[in-house]
Design a protein around this motif. Structure first.
Motif, PDB file in Angstrom:
ATOM      1  N   TRP A  93       1.189  -0.561  -0.174  1.00 26.11           N
ATOM      2  CA  TRP A  93       0.151   0.189   0.496  1.00 26.11           C
ATOM      3  C   TRP A  93       1.249   0.951  -0.352  1.00 26.11           C
ATOM      4  O   TRP A  93       0.914   2.146  -0.503  1.00 26.11           O
ATOM      5  CB  TRP A  93      -0.976   0.401   1.668  1.00 26.11           C
ATOM      6  CG  TRP A  93      -1.725   1.544   1.111  1.00 26.11           C
ATOM      7  CD1 TRP A  93      -1.729   2.130   2.221  1.00 26.11           C
ATOM      8  CD2 TRP A  93      -2.828   1.602  -0.030  1.00 26.11           C
ATOM      9  NE1 TRP A  93      -2.693   3.083   2.259  1.00 26.11           N
ATOM     10  CE2 TRP A  93      -2.956   3.033   0.680  1.00 26.11           C
ATOM     11  CE3 TRP A  93      -2.858   1.060  -1.036  1.00 26.11           C
ATOM     12  CZ2 TRP A  93      -4.445   3.621   0.284  1.00 26.11           C
ATOM     13  CZ3 TRP A  93      -4.098   1.915  -1.769  1.00 26.11           C
ATOM     14  CH2 TRP A  93      -4.664   3.394  -1.370  1.00 26.11           C
ATOM     15  N   ASP A 139      -2.684  -4.972  -1.337  1.00 28.75           N
ATOM     16  CA  ASP A 139      -3.577  -4.029  -1.013  1.00 28.75           C
ATOM     17  C   ASP A 139      -4.308  -3.483  -2.120  1.00 28.75           C
ATOM     18  O   ASP A 139      -5.033  -4.182  -3.146  1.00 28.75           O
ATOM     19  CB  ASP A 139      -2.864  -3.159  -0.265  1.00 28.75           C
ATOM     20  CG  ASP A 139      -3.667  -2.362   0.562  1.00 28.75           C
ATOM     21  OD1 ASP A 139      -4.628  -1.537   1.210  1.00 28.75           O
ATOM     22  OD2 ASP A 139      -3.898  -2.833   2.064  1.00 28.75           O
ATOM     23  N   ASP A 140      -5.006  -2.287  -1.708  1.00 29.24           N
ATOM     24  CA  ASP A 140      -6.254  -1.929  -2.778  1.00 29.24           C
ATOM     25  C   ASP A 140      -6.190  -1.283  -4.032  1.00 29.24           C
ATOM     26  O   ASP A 140      -4.861  -0.974  -4.357  1.00 29.24           O
ATOM     27  CB  ASP A 140      -6.814  -0.513  -2.136  1.00 29.24           C
ATOM     28  CG  ASP A 140      -8.277   0.227  -2.308  1.00 29.24           C
ATOM     29  OD1 ASP A 140      -8.613  -0.016  -3.297  1.00 29.24           O
ATOM     30  OD2 ASP A 140      -8.710   2.184  -1.817  1.00 29.24           O
ATOM     31  N   ARG A 150      -9.890   0.483 -10.400  1.00 27.37           N
ATOM     32  CA  ARG A 150      -9.421   1.317  -9.352  1.00 27.37           C
ATOM     33  C   ARG A 150      -8.862   2.324  -9.046  1.00 27.37           C
ATOM     34  O   ARG A 150      -7.174   1.293  -9.146  1.00 27.37           O
ATOM     35  CB  ARG A 150      -9.649   0.502  -8.121  1.00 27.37           C
ATOM     36  CG  ARG A 150     -10.001   0.821  -6.444  1.00 27.37           C
ATOM     37  CD  ARG A 150     -10.426   1.722  -5.583  1.00 27.37           C
ATOM     38  NE  ARG A 150     -10.687   1.875  -4.697  1.00 27.37           N
ATOM     39  CZ  ARG A 150     -11.299   1.757  -3.583  1.00 27.37           C
ATOM     40  NH1 ARG A 150     -12.914   2.896  -4.348  1.00 27.37           N
ATOM     41  NH2 ARG A 150     -11.339   1.950  -2.659  1.00 27.37           N
ATOM     42  N   ASP A 190      -9.687   6.422  -5.403  1.00 27.93           N
ATOM     43  CA  ASP A 190     -10.407   5.381  -4.116  1.00 27.93           C
ATOM     44  C   ASP A 190     -11.825   6.196  -4.146  1.00 27.93           C
ATOM     45  O   ASP A 190     -13.065   6.181  -3.281  1.00 27.93           O
ATOM     46  CB  ASP A 190      -9.678   5.565  -2.101  1.00 27.93           C
ATOM     47  CG  ASP A 190      -9.772   7.616  -2.285  1.00 27.93           C
ATOM     48  OD1 ASP A 190     -10.213   8.147  -3.457  1.00 27.93           O
ATOM     49  OD2 ASP A 190      -9.567   7.734  -0.979  1.00 27.93           O
ATOM     50  N   LEU A 213     -15.870   0.559  -5.955  1.00 27.63           N
ATOM     51  CA  LEU A 213     -16.362  -1.057  -5.004  1.00 27.63           C
ATOM     52  C   LEU A 213     -17.153  -1.253  -4.631  1.00 27.63           C
ATOM     53  O   LEU A 213     -18.475  -1.303  -5.421  1.00 27.63           O
ATOM     54  CB  LEU A 213     -15.888   0.068  -3.125  1.00 27.63           C
ATOM     55  CG  LEU A 213     -14.756   0.556  -2.739  1.00 27.63           C
ATOM     56  CD1 LEU A 213     -15.514   1.419  -1.483  1.00 27.63           C
ATOM     57  CD2 LEU A 213     -14.278  -0.390  -2.528  1.00 27.63           C
ATOM     58  N   TRP A 248     -16.379  -6.784  -7.371  1.00 24.97           N
ATOM     59  CA  TRP A 248     -15.037  -7.069  -7.044  1.00 24.97           C
ATOM     60  C   TRP A 248     -14.077  -8.681  -8.077  1.00 24.97           C
ATOM     61  O   TRP A 248     -14.853  -9.804  -7.790  1.00 24.97           O
ATOM     62  CB  TRP A 248     -15.198  -8.719  -5.680  1.00 24.97           C
ATOM     63  CG  TRP A 248     -15.294  -7.686  -5.023  1.00 24.97           C
ATOM     64  CD1 TRP A 248     -16.880  -6.883  -3.971  1.00 24.97           C
ATOM     65  CD2 TRP A 248     -14.380  -6.032  -4.212  1.00 24.97           C
ATOM     66  NE1 TRP A 248     -16.053  -6.008  -3.282  1.00 24.97           N
ATOM     67  CE2 TRP A 248     -15.281  -5.906  -3.317  1.00 24.97           C
ATOM     68  CE3 TRP A 248     -12.734  -6.096  -4.434  1.00 24.97           C
ATOM     69  CZ2 TRP A 248     -14.547  -4.365  -2.413  1.00 24.97           C
ATOM     70  CZ3 TRP A 248     -12.177  -4.957  -3.511  1.00 24.97           C
ATOM     71  CH2 TRP A 248     -13.185  -4.579  -2.657  1.00 24.97           C
ATOM     72  N   TRP A 259      -6.403  -7.494   0.109  1.00 25.28           N
ATOM     73  CA  TRP A 259      -7.095  -6.594   0.145  1.00 25.28           C
ATOM     74  C   TRP A 259      -8.741  -6.488  -0.237  1.00 25.28           C
ATOM     75  O   TRP A 259      -8.734  -6.405  -1.226  1.00 25.28           O
ATOM     76  CB  TRP A 259      -6.452  -4.963   0.020  1.00 25.28           C
ATOM     77  CG  TRP A 259      -7.065  -4.182   1.344  1.00 25.28           C
ATOM     78  CD1 TRP A 259      -7.096  -3.797   1.963  1.00 25.28           C
ATOM     79  CD2 TRP A 259      -8.195  -3.369   0.549  1.00 25.28           C
ATOM     80  NE1 TRP A 259      -7.874  -2.577   2.218  1.00 25.28           N
ATOM     81  CE2 TRP A 259      -8.564  -1.960   1.074  1.00 25.28           C
ATOM     82  CE3 TRP A 259      -8.828  -3.337  -0.838  1.00 25.28           C
ATOM     83  CZ2 TRP A 259      -9.537  -1.332   1.548  1.00 25.28           C
ATOM     84  CZ3 TRP A 259      -9.883  -2.502  -1.097  1.00 25.28           C
ATOM     85  CH2 TRP A 259     -10.262  -1.187  -0.029  1.00 25.28           C
ATOM     86  N   GLU A 294     -12.966  -4.365   0.381  1.00 24.62           N
ATOM     87  CA  GLU A 294     -13.283  -3.112   1.900  1.00 24.62           C
ATOM     88  C   GLU A 294     -14.816  -4.289   0.997  1.00 24.62           C
ATOM     89  O   GLU A 294     -15.698  -3.369   0.971  1.00 24.62           O
ATOM     90  CB  GLU A 294     -13.048  -2.217   1.065  1.00 24.62           C
ATOM     91  CG  GLU A 294     -14.209  -1.236   2.385  1.00 24.62           C
ATOM     92  CD  GLU A 294     -13.354   0.410   2.435  1.00 24.62           C
ATOM     93  OE1 GLU A 294     -14.077   1.300   2.976  1.00 24.62           O
ATOM     94  OE2 GLU A 294     -12.708   0.976   1.218  1.00 24.62           O
ATOM     95  N   ASP A 351     -11.160  -4.959   5.021  1.00 25.10           N
ATOM     96  CA  ASP A 351     -11.313  -3.659   5.753  1.00 25.10           C
ATOM     97  C   ASP A 351     -12.810  -3.019   5.431  1.00 25.10           C
ATOM     98  O   ASP A 351     -14.165  -3.120   4.740  1.00 25.10           O
ATOM     99  CB  ASP A 351     -10.425  -2.203   4.406  1.00 25.10           C
ATOM    100  CG  ASP A 351      -9.755  -1.276   4.574  1.00 25.10           C
ATOM    101  OD1 ASP A 351     -10.666  -0.585   6.009  1.00 25.10           O
ATOM    102  OD2 ASP A 351      -8.818  -0.520   4.662  1.00 25.10           O
ATOM    103  N   ASN A 354     -14.414   1.596   6.110  1.00 26.72           N
ATOM    104  CA  ASN A 354     -13.449   2.700   5.628  1.00 26.72           C
ATOM    105  C   ASN A 354     -13.958   3.950   6.048  1.00 26.72           C
ATOM    106  O   ASN A 354     -13.643   5.423   5.888  1.00 26.72           O
ATOM    107  CB  ASN A 354     -12.347   3.106   4.491  1.00 26.72           C
ATOM    108  CG  ASN A 354     -10.941   2.674   4.901  1.00 26.72           C
ATOM    109  OD1 ASN A 354     -10.167   2.851   5.396  1.00 26.72           O
ATOM    110  ND2 ASN A 354     -10.819   1.423   3.569  1.00 26.72           N
TER     111      ASN A 354
END
Length: 727
Positions: free
Chosen positions: A326, A356-357, A363, A366, A370, A373, A401, A403, A468, A470
């Protein structure tokens, strides 16, 4: 030991090896008699029984589950609204049951007993004859631990609907203690787990979360302590709620100096409709007593949560050393860059690479994707299976990762299902980080997430997942709940989350799950039941982490505390600290790196290689040993703590000085928890010098500390007991 009942006196004595908890039935009300160090049980114990002035009524009675409206004007543990709009109920004692072991709680995480002989559970049965409300108070006593686990089950046995307005897990009255103070963990994002301690004065001291999560601001934990209580002396009464949503904890002191402490699901904006025959189970609160200070309280929580809350194959396994990309790349990476970091990590002895993200949907920041997937083939042309295989080929396991509780308005999922987020029709949908919260009260939403993640876990060799969350919950409403149940949304969200986590973690037991909520925003026992470790804070600065990790350890085991070395200048505060200092802080938790290993110099790589090698030797002790806090970063320039094996034959001591001190006095560090009759071989860091010193001397005179004349100095000692004949 166990639950001892004197039926004629209406007395229940819960007695473990070192603790007693006593309840007496007074005029039909369960009243609190005593909680503290173990008392011998005598027949009869009439000198302990409660005698309340008749004219004072319920307002002076130390009730176990107090009600409002019948003469007690302090905080109630519950409140019920009847169909006629009245709010008066009066629970009276209606019997008891004793159960061997500890029953599970339907739909909720809970501490467990592996053997029924470990624990006994008392159920006190209460009944309001008018409304038909029955309440079952559950008390589980662990035979060899200073622990009481409490919860309540509220059942509608009447013929009309009831609406719960308040349903807390526990209430305890402390009478005759006018010197109590309260301790709790407060803070914010990037500065979690600050220890706050202040006196209890007449009135109310309250901490809570209305955010739909346990929150960065307050942890669902508090302790009442006496004024003289320190790390090693004095009484401490700890309360830790096994719950991941909004909570409340309050200590109310009345005009006579008695303190009532209560804790449970936050009553603000809460209601729960009970049709005839339906029940509501509160989350449980783990109550720990210590007569030997805060350190003993913490170690009780650590042992219990590490071995009787966490579950699965990783409960007892040593955790892997990881590198996370990240802070190395953020969203800007491709497969070759990830493999290069993993390749360097393999050379240094690192065991796990975490992507990670930024790997899914479109993506690149941010503000999108989301909920979508599936891998971004622009960055990962061969998909997740390819990058995982490349990472595995380098000798590292592969982590990922997610979310899963969030949805981006700019996503394929949102365009297809705009009603799948928490929302109120006609109202603005508040975005945070350009995202909304999925409605986990809905089964079809949970099924979609389960299917999306399980498809990846079934086709890609994922060994670790960082889960995660957020943002907090806003516009808390559900499109599938009727109007009379909208106030149930927040709690139903948490129940839905738990249902999904149970499916995911039991379906893929080989995966090590780590929870995260912008760091420590949801560091609570409820999540530890499903995921045995948590990303402690997004703040990776070593100086700040001294406080964050120290405060977190007040209740949570080191095995749950994720701690990484990051680059300098630090991305959160801009501070530059030496790599050795950063490593020593991070090695005091679940160790890893969060930076670009390919940018290290040869000298830095040798330091990392040494840190990784050292941690592999000590991690069993760090993750499973008993923690003793020696110097608080909240109180001075020097911090220190140590880890000791259960047999007290091995110990590891870490110490830190943040700022250099000119012409400093000589310092020594008194250790704790050692066996006073044993002699220990003491190794200072990587030094070959190993003097032999007695445990009594190390605890009373201490170890001399020599600091270099610079800022950010750290060091460690390893102690090994010298057995007879080996000296």
């Amino acid at each position: 030991m166990g639950v001892i009942v004197q039926e004629q006196a209406g007395l229940f004595h819960l007695q473990s090896s070192d603790m007693s908890y006593m309840i007496q039935i007074v005029d039909g009300y369960p009243a609190h008699v005593y909680w503290g160090g173990r008392l011998k049980h005598r027949e009869p114990m009439s000198d302990l029984l409660i005698h309340t002035p008749e004219r004072a009524g319920l307002d002076r009675l130390p009730q176990e589950y107090p009600q409002y409206g019948s003469g007690d004007f302090r905080n109630p543990a519950y409140q019920v609204e009847l169909e006629d709009g009245t709010r008066i109920t009066e629970l009276k004692y209606d019997g008891y049951r004793i159960i061997k072991g500890k029953p599970s709680l339907t739909g909720l995480p809970a501490v467990y007993a592996e053997d029924e002989n470990e624990a006994d559970t008392l159920e006190l049965l209460l009944k309001d004859a008018y409304s038909g409300l029955r309440v079952v108070l559950l008390y589980t006593l662990f035979a060899d631990r200073n622990v009481i686990v409490r919860s309540a089950r509220l059942i509608n046995e009447g013929e009309k609907r009831l609406r719960l307005r308040r349903a807390l897990s526990a209430s305890v009255d402390f009478s005759g203690k006018d010197d109590l103070e309260i301790m709790y963990l407060s803070g914010a994002w990037a500065r979690e787990a600050n220890i706050t301690r202040r006196p209890l004065l007449q009135g109310e001291t309250r901490i809570d979360s209305k955010r739909g999560m346990s929150s960065h601001q307050f942890n669902p934990f508090a302790a009442l302590v006496t004024k003289e209580t320190t790390e090693s002396h004095g009484e401490a009464f700890g309360f830790s709620l096994v719950y991941s949503g909004g909570f409340e904890a309050a200590a109310e002191v009345d005009s006579f100096g008695s303190a009532r402490f209560s804790i449970g699901v936050n009553s603000f904006d809460f209601a729960w409709l009970l049709n005839p025959g339906e029940s509501f189970q509160t989350p449980e609160v783990v109550m720990v007593y210590s007569g030997q200070g805060l350190g003993d309280m913490s170690r009780t929580y650590h042992r219990l949560y590490r071995t009787r809350l966490c579950r699965g194959q990783y409960r007892d396994e040593e955790r892997p050393i990881l590198v996370n990309n990240w802070e190395a790349t953020y969203f800007n990476f491709d497969a070759d860059k990830l493999e290069a970091i993993a390749e360097e990590g393999a050379k240094l002895g690192i065991e796990l690479f975490v992507l990670d993200d930024g790997w899914f949907g479109k993506r690149d920041s941010d503000n999108s994707s989301l909920g979508d997937w599936y891998e971004d083939r622009r960055k990962l042309p061969g998909g997740l299976a390819d990058i995982a295989e490349r990472i595995n080929r380098r000798g590292l396991k592969f982590g990922l990762w997610f979310e899963p509780e969030m949805i981006s308005p700019d996503s394929e999922l949102y365009r297809k299902h705009p009603d799948w987020c928490l929302h109120v029709p006609g109202r603005r949908r508040s975005e945070a980080r350009w995202q909304l919260v999925l409605d986990y009260t809905r089964k079809e939403v949970r099924d979609y997430i389960y299917d999306s993640l399980s498809a990846i876990f079934s086709s890609v060799p994922v060994a670790y997942v960082k889960w995660d969350m957020n943002r907090c919950l806003t516009e808390i409403g559900s499109a599938v709940l009727p109007p009379e149940r909208q106030s149930e949304t927040a709690h139903r969200y948490v129940l839905g989350l738990y249902e999904l986590l149970e499916r995911i973690t039991s379906g893929f037991p080989h995966i090590l799950f780590e929870s995260c909520s912008s760091g420590g925003g949801r560091f609570d026992p409820g999540m530890l039941y499903y995921m045995p470790q948590t990303w402690t804070s997004d703040n990776t600065d070593a100086v700040e982490r001294l406080k964050i990790q120290y405060g977190t350890s007040l209740v949570y085991p080191v095995s749950a505390i994720g701690a990484h070395v990051s680059a300098v200048p630090n991305h959160q505060v801009g501070r530059i600290t030496p790599l050795d200092f950063r490593g020593d802080v991070a090695m005091s938790g679940n160790f890893g790196y969060e930076l670009d290993l390919t940018k290290f110099s040869d000298e830095e790589k040798e330091t990392v290689k040494r840190q990784v090698s050292t941690y592999k030797q000590i991690r069993g002790l760090v993750q499973k040993g008993d923690l003793y806090r020696l110097k608080s970063p909240f109180e001075g320039n020097v911090s220190a703590w140590m880890f000791i094996s259960e047999d007290k034959e091995e110990a590891l001591v870490y110490y830190f000085q943040v700022m250099a001190v000119p012409n400093a006095p000589r310092r020594s560090l008194r250790l704790a928890g050692l066996h006073p009759e044993l002699d220990y071989e003491v190794q200072s860091g990587d030094s070959g010098h190993k003097p032999v010193l007695g445990g009594d001397r190390l605890m009373r005179l201490g170890l001399p500390l020599v600091f270099e004349q610079r800022d950010y100095v750290s060091g460690w000692f390893r102690l090994q007991a010298i057995k007879p004949g080996n000296a």
